[in-house]
Design a protein around this motif. Structure first.
Motif, PDB file in Angstrom:
ATOM      1  N   ASP A  92       0.870  -1.127   0.072  1.00 62.51           N
ATOM      2  CA  ASP A  92       0.104  -0.014  -0.031  1.00 62.51           C
ATOM      3  C   ASP A  92       0.853   1.210  -0.175  1.00 62.51           C
ATOM      4  N   ALA A  93       0.339   2.306  -0.674  1.00 58.55           N
ATOM      5  CA  ALA A  93       1.089   3.453  -0.863  1.00 58.55           C
ATOM      6  C   ALA A  93       1.194   4.456   0.434  1.00 58.55           C
ATOM      7  N   ILE A  94       0.517   3.826   1.523  1.00 55.78           N
ATOM      8  CA  ILE A  94       0.444   4.815   2.609  1.00 55.78           C
ATOM      9  C   ILE A  94       1.924   4.336   3.470  1.00 55.78           C
TER      10      ILE A  94
ATOM     11  N   ARG B 122       2.898   9.474   6.408  1.00 56.06           N
ATOM     12  CA  ARG B 122       1.698  10.059   5.723  1.00 56.06           C
ATOM     13  C   ARG B 122       0.277   9.958   6.723  1.00 56.06           C
ATOM     14  N   MET B 123       0.197   8.926   7.421  1.00 58.84           N
ATOM     15  CA  MET B 123      -0.915   9.046   8.170  1.00 58.84           C
ATOM     16  C   MET B 123      -0.797   9.855   9.307  1.00 58.84           C
TER      17      MET B 123
ATOM     18  N   THR C 276      -1.693  13.088   8.215  1.00 58.06           N
ATOM     19  CA  THR C 276      -3.152  13.611   8.084  1.00 58.06           C
ATOM     20  C   THR C 276      -3.621  14.062   9.297  1.00 58.06           C
TER      21      THR C 276
ATOM     22  N   VAL D 123     -13.086  10.941   6.913  1.00 60.78           N
ATOM     23  CA  VAL D 123     -13.044  10.707   5.545  1.00 60.78           C
ATOM     24  C   VAL D 123     -11.590   9.953   5.157  1.00 60.78           C
ATOM     25  N   ALA D 124     -10.536  10.301   5.838  1.00 62.39           N
ATOM     26  CA  ALA D 124      -9.329   9.899   5.409  1.00 62.39           C
ATOM     27  C   ALA D 124      -9.032   8.513   6.016  1.00 62.39           C
ATOM     28  N   GLY D 125     -10.030   8.062   6.967  1.00 62.12           N
ATOM     29  CA  GLY D 125     -10.187   6.732   7.697  1.00 62.12           C
ATOM     30  C   GLY D 125      -9.044   6.682   8.557  1.00 62.12           C
ATOM     31  N   VAL D 126      -8.428   7.636   9.001  1.00 62.55           N
ATOM     32  CA  VAL D 126      -7.293   7.646   9.992  1.00 62.55           C
ATOM     33  C   VAL D 126      -7.849   7.320  11.462  1.00 62.55           C
TER      34      VAL D 126
ATOM     35  N   LEU E 249      -1.532   3.094  -5.722  1.00 53.52           N
ATOM     36  CA  LEU E 249      -2.688   2.446  -5.149  1.00 53.52           C
ATOM     37  C   LEU E 249      -2.707   2.367  -3.590  1.00 53.52           C
ATOM     38  N   SER E 250      -3.763   2.808  -2.854  1.00 52.21           N
ATOM     39  CA  SER E 250      -3.733   2.433  -1.344  1.00 52.21           C
ATOM     40  C   SER E 250      -5.122   2.087  -1.040  1.00 52.21           C
ATOM     41  N   TYR E 251      -5.415   1.361  -0.189  1.00 51.84           N
ATOM     42  CA  TYR E 251      -6.580   0.922   0.618  1.00 51.84           C
ATOM     43  C   TYR E 251      -7.184   1.956   1.376  1.00 51.84           C
ATOM     44  N   HIS E 252      -6.119   2.935   1.715  1.00 47.56           N
ATOM     45  CA  HIS E 252      -6.256   4.150   2.662  1.00 47.56           C
ATOM     46  C   HIS E 252      -6.666   5.098   1.731  1.00 47.56           C
ATOM     47  N   ARG E 253      -7.108   6.250   2.686  1.00 47.20           N
ATOM     48  CA  ARG E 253      -7.391   7.518   1.927  1.00 47.20           C
ATOM     49  C   ARG E 253      -6.700   8.858   2.561  1.00 47.20           C
ATOM     50  N   ALA E 254      -5.649   8.269   3.370  1.00 45.04           N
ATOM     51  CA  ALA E 254      -4.892   9.413   4.149  1.00 45.04           C
ATOM     52  C   ALA E 254      -4.332  10.448   3.247  1.00 45.04           C
ATOM     53  N   LEU E 255      -3.819  11.510   3.850  1.00 50.15           N
ATOM     54  CA  LEU E 255      -3.296  12.644   3.182  1.00 50.15           C
ATOM     55  C   LEU E 255      -2.668  12.323   1.901  1.00 50.15           C
TER      56      LEU E 255
ATOM     57  N   LEU F  63      -3.569  10.455  -0.677  1.00 50.12           N
ATOM     58  CA  LEU F  63      -3.631   9.277  -1.418  1.00 50.12           C
ATOM     59  C   LEU F  63      -4.966   9.308  -2.269  1.00 50.12           C
TER      60      LEU F  63
END
Lengths: 400, 454
Positions: free
Chosen positions: A51-53, A57-58, A61, A277-280, B352-358, B360
């Motif tokens: 995953d790109a996260i 980044r988390m 956010t 919204v960001a799911g954090v 690609l990310s499952y997350h929606r953080a900053l 993404l």
């Protein structure tokens, strides 16, 4: 940006094993991995794409979600200053100047003090410097009164990072919310500097007639007769320019004295929207927290004898640091309950206890801090029962 | 049973195989790698370099499971018995004949098969090498013939990224599939569960199969994983054993009886964004991939994976396809450092990310087929985020707690949190979405090994 990376790579041998600055490897590494995503690839066996996260980044956010509260806090510190010193129509630029001069040093001190502790622990324990402090470093200033002495910010931050986090093994291992520990430390160590009339920055100017240094919560807690709203109206009735300072709208927007980032329920709501919204952050904790506060408020309404108990429950959501606490503190994933079912219980009790402590604590009118810290301690117990239920379901399937 | 799952995540990648057979030259060498069989501790080689073998001739066996033989997929000469550190057996390489010769096993007609005895079936499977297709749960290792499984589970589709199309892979193999099912049914007195994809048309070969209990499952990946299906149909409890088998294995068993030979021919799909023409190739188990990759790659800096991108194993460009794999994926290597403001951790990205953080943004376009490289996209950190692994594992399992119990070597915790129900592939998505970049699959395997040893 390749040239920058090349420069960094050239310095690297100095920090690696055998190099002159070997001890500072993790400091170097932190800098390098801050500037450049590490070139590490996935191992040869397992998931080959990831995953790109990443944690940076988390955490960023969460910091972004706090920016509205910070900016509003800066403005509000300045605005409250001019309001209290008899100049309610000050220029926006002057307001922001005063706010910035007062708030920015607190932010810088918090990040610096905490950052130094993190780096020392990273070097001594030989582990990478964690991103968690990106968030803690911002949370601490936002929970401080604008008039707090900077040395106290530094001492509280160092205490919190060392005792609440590193003593438990570092990021991810702490039991208590680190930022709240900093605040609690000040509350117990320097009570006179964090209660009473510290919520408005006056500087060297004198307050105007009718000025009250109290917060909405303390006025509500001290109301003996009538209703809380009447007490709130009465408290600033003789204060020129701030006659209805504690109106519902002002409390919702946050144009009231209080901790730097905590006064505005609206900014916390914006932050909550970003986080959800960001799911954090967990929306379950936020929702159940609000429900818990409303339920306790309603119970007090039914049983209540004092005006504070009779206060409409939804006032609890916009007074004091409830909104900020439930959005940014209660949802800290490490110190909160970690199971999804547990999060409902955890949030609910934070809301419930907040109102309970507010009403019954004679010494200090705010309850969210103690409620969250208390539930931090109970979170593992809540998780234990949720996990136990899962284990039991699996055991029950065995039909011998 | 019709199962619906909501949890999971479909990963759409560029490079799906076109439904055609490529005409590349056949591989010259084939290899069987004991490392493909997880949990095999002590392989014992029974051939030496220079020996001539047929398809179905034993090459080695596991000293802990001596009856099950691992046999040659092709006929030819054993050219290398490759060993690594501490003489660990790495692979047995065979230079293949142009025309494959087969060991003779007894051939039955469809009507003869009705008279087969369970014991004979078991013996043929063990001797020929077809037994290896049967995997037992818990542990995900080659099944022990002494066990009496409670049931056999077959997943009739693959929901992994860039998965091959079973309809295309097993076209015209319906009679072998049925024969394989019949043989299994005779061998074990247990129900056979066949689960098809509820979201797609059922392949012809799975439609009217007899002697099985048919189920459907619909949902995002990992709905196609047999582990998920077992969990919903009849979960595994402590002390129980079930078997799983891939449709390819069933067909191979069918061919063993109807044709009288160990037929290791298979189609493999060559997929991925770096393949010029992603398509299928006809070859045998353990094929060398170099012929298929030749003049078929868009660039050189790639990772070749035997298997899919979630659970496969990286191999060299002239190495061999894993025993159980029917897909070879080629991805760009992601070892380029990325500056934090331009395309690194602070910049907006459509990676690609499952997350929606900053920043993404991939969630805005979930159906888009993407090119993804092998970057870890971060570094290993302590577990901080909670709740996200639960969202990609459609089972009543607490993955984070299970992983932590393994790390703490808490045997009781592992057992009661459901380690018997999962193998690597079931938690592969947890590894993908993990913010802290842990090797979740490896941790799960370590836990399984702890329990097997304990």
């Amino acid at each position: 940006m390749k040239f920058l990376h090349d420069i960094l790579e050239k310095q690297k041998p100095m920090f690696e094993k055998g190099g002159k600055l070997e001890k500072f490897y993790y400091l170097f590494e932190a800098g390098e991995s801050f500037a450049f995503t590490p070139s590490t690839t996935t191992p040869a066996k397992g998931a080959h794409i990831r995953d790109a996260i990443d944690l940076k980044r988390m955490m960023m956010t969460v910091v972004i979600a706090m920016i509205p509260a910070l900016l509003f806090g800066i403005w509000n510190v300045g605005y409250q200053h001019f309001l209290a010193t008899g100049n309610p129509n000050a220029e926006l630029l002057d307001i922001i100047m005063i706010g910035t001069i007062q708030v920015l040093p607190i932010v810088i001190v918090s990040y610096t003090a905490g950052g130094i502790v993190e780096v020392i622990f990273g070097i001594v324990r030989k582990h990478p410097i964690n991103e968690g402090f990106l968030v803690t470093g911002m949370l601490i200033p936002l929970t401080m009164p604008p008039d707090i002495p900077l040395w106290q910010v530094a001492v509280a931050t160092i205490f919190a990072v060392v005792i609440a986090k590193e003593a438990f093994g570092g990021t991810g291992m702490n039991i208590l919310n680190v930022a709240l520990t900093a605040r609690a430390f000040l509350y117990f160590a320097y009570p006179t500097d964090i209660s009473g009339t510290v919520w408005t920055y006056l500087g060297d100017k004198a307050a105007v007639d009718g000025y009250t240094g109290a917060t909405a919560l303390s006025i509500a807690a001290e109301a003996k007769t009538g209703t809380v709203t009447a007490a709130l109206d009465g408290a600033t009735a003789n204060w020129a320019g701030a006659e209805s300072l504690f109106s519902f709208n002002n409390m919702l927007i946050g144009v009231i004295p209080g901790s730097i980032g905590e006064t505005s329920a609206l900014m916390a709501l914006i932050g909550a929207i970003i986080l959800v919204v960001a799911g954090v952050a967990s929306w379950k904790i936020m929702v159940s927290g609000v429900v818990g506060a409303l339920v306790m408020g309603l119970i007090f309404n039914l049983a209540g004898s004092t005006p504070f108990m009779q206060m409409m429950p939804h006032y609890h959501l916009i007074m004091g640091g409830f909104a900020f606490g439930i959005v940014f503190m209660a949802t800290d994933p490490v110190s909160a309950a970690q199971t999804e079912t547990g999060k409902w219980v955890y949030g609910f009790f934070i809301g419930l206890l907040t109102v309970l402590i507010r009403v019954f604590n004679p010494a200090y009118p705010e309850g969210i801090m103690l409620a969250i810290l208390l539930m931090n301690v109970f979170a593992p117990l809540i998780d234990f029962y949720v996990i136990q239920a899962n284990k039991n379901r699996r055991l029950k399937r065995i039909h011998v | 049973m019709n199962i619906k799952t909501r949890k999971g995540f479909d990963i759409n990648l560029v490079g799906k195989a076109a439904l055609q057979i490529g005409n590349a030259e056949q591989s010259e060498t084939f290899a069987i790698k004991p490392t493909d069989f997880v949990g095999m501790h002590r392989p014992k080689v029974v051939v030496k370099e220079g020996d001539v073998v047929k398809a179905g001739t034993p090459l080695f066996f596991d000293k802990k499971l001596e009856k099950a033989l691992y046999t040659s997929p092709v006929s030819g000469e054993v050219v290398e018995v490759k060993r690594g550190a501490k003489r660990k057996l790495l692979e047995i390489k065979i230079l293949a004949d142009k025309q494959i010769e087969y060991e003779n096993f007894t051939k039955y007609s469809v009507s003869d098969m009705a008279n087969l005895r369970g014991e004979d079936i078991k013996e043929s499977l063990l001797k020929s090498g077809a037994w290896i297709n049967i995997i037992q749960r818990p542990y995900g290792i080659v099944a022990n013939p002494e066990d009496a499984p409670r049931a056999i589970f077959i997943s009739a589709f693959d929901s992994n990224p860039l998965a091959p199309d079973y309809d295309f892979l097993y076209k015209n193999e319906g009679q072998y599939f049925q024969a394989g099912i019949d043989a299994l049914k005779k061998m074990v007195d247990a129900p056979i569960h066949l689960t098809t994809n509820g979201k797609a048309e059922v392949s012809a070969i799975f439609q009217n199969v007899r002697n099985v209990e048919q189920h459907t499952i619909s949902g995002p990946h990992p709905a196609g994983n047999v582990g998920v299906q077992i969990h919903h149909i009849e979960p595994i409890n402590r002390g129980e054993v079930v078997w799983t088998i891939h449709p390819y294995g069933v067909i191979q068993i069918g061919k063993l009886f109807l044709e009288g030979r160990y037929d290791a021919s298979k189609k493999i799909a060559l997929v991925g964004s770096e393949v010029t023409t992603p398509q299928y190739y006809e070859t045998y188990i353990g094929a060398n991939v170099s012929k298929f990759l030749k003049n078929n790659l868009k660039q050189d800096h790639v990772r070749v994976i035997s298997g899919n991108i979630l659970t496969g194993t990286a191999i060299e460009k002239d190495n061999y396809v894993g025993f159980y794999d029917n897909v070879v994926t080629v991805l760009p290597e992601g070892d380029r450092p990325r500056f934090f403001l331009s395309d690194g951790w602070l910049a907006p990205t459509s990676r690609l990310s499952y997350h929606r953080a900053l920043g993404l943004l991939s969630f805005l376009n979930p159906k888009k087929e993407r090119v993804i490289d092998t970057s870890l996209n971060g570094e290993e950190r302590a577990f901080v985020e909670t709740g996200v692994m639960e969202q990609v594992i459609p089972m009543d399992i607490l993955p984070l707690q299970l992983v932590k119990s393994i790390m703490a070597k808490d045997y009781d915790g592992m057992e009661s949190l459901g380690i018997y129900e999962v193998i690597e592939e079931d938690v592969a998505l947890c590894e993908f979405v993990d913010v802290s970049k842990h090797r979740i699959q490896k941790i799960i395997r370590d836990g399984i090994e702890l329990l097997r040893e304990g």
